[in-house]
Design an enzyme around this catalytic site. Sequence first.
Site, short mmCIF file in Angstrom:
data_model
loop_
_atom_site.label_atom_id
_atom_site.label_comp_id
_atom_site.label_asym_id
_atom_site.label_seq_id
_atom_site.Cartn_x
_atom_site.Cartn_y
_atom_site.Cartn_z
N LYS A 115 -11.00 -21.38 15.88
CA LYS A 115 -10.55 -22.19 14.74
C LYS A 115 -9.03 -22.28 14.67
CE LYS A 115 -12.71 -19.65 11.70
NZ LYS A 115 -13.42 -18.68 12.54
N ARG A 117 -16.35 -20.36 3.09
CA ARG A 117 -17.22 -19.44 3.83
C ARG A 117 -18.57 -19.24 3.16
NH1 ARG A 117 -13.59 -14.68 6.51
NH2 ARG A 117 -12.28 -16.04 7.75
N ARG A 121 -8.56 -10.36 21.78
CA ARG A 121 -7.51 -10.71 20.81
C ARG A 121 -6.97 -9.46 20.13
NH1 ARG A 121 -8.90 -14.67 15.87
NH2 ARG A 121 -9.68 -12.76 14.91
N ARG A 127 -4.34 -6.86 15.99
CA ARG A 127 -4.97 -7.11 14.69
C ARG A 127 -6.00 -6.02 14.41
NH1 ARG A 127 -6.78 -13.24 13.38
NH2 ARG A 127 -8.29 -12.07 12.15
N ARG A 142 -18.25 -8.43 10.64
CA ARG A 142 -17.82 -9.79 10.33
C ARG A 142 -18.85 -10.81 10.80
NH1 ARG A 142 -12.28 -9.92 13.11
NH2 ARG A 142 -12.18 -12.08 12.43
#
Length: 189
Positions: A14, A89, A128, A134, A145
């Site tokens: 995204k 969401r 990532r 992160r 998630r």
Amino acid sequence: MLNIVIFGAPGSGKGTQSERIVEKFGINHISTGDVLRAEIKKGTELGKTAKGYIDQGQLLPDELIIDILASTLDSFKESKGVIFDGFPRTIAQAEALKKMLAERGQEVSVMLDLDVPEEELMTRLIKRGQESGRADDNEETIKKRLVVYHSQTAPLIDWYKNEGKYQHIHGLGTMDAIFADIVAAVEKL
């Protein structure tokens, strides 16, 4: 006004595709994740509240997100449109977004669904996390998630189909090929 909702599971691309859409169509980008991470970094009350939810892999309360979005949206006075990245969401959020845009004489133009298989999502997110540091990109939080995504967020597909705004985008392949599909979908609006 071109108002795009970019949709997909965590790691579906995204953010990457949003940047390209912004550049191509000259619209603004609202990433709820980026806004929240900035608030966390600044140590604001909102940031502290958000951090508690994010660290647990949970979604933030709708009122909190909607207030942030309305404020951010209103700051774009001469905008050609907006891409909403990471919002809505839930169906309640989609309804709130529809209402908020209607109050401004606008609507969602299209919902682009970046569809990526779960194994690929895990691979992308772990990579990532290693590259960016992160904290929410670790295997345990990623799994949480994805569960939240499937239970709370995926029902939006049917909601946007019923609104006549849904556009499926195959999220595997090169970034350029995926972007070409996105451009084709947006240009036929």
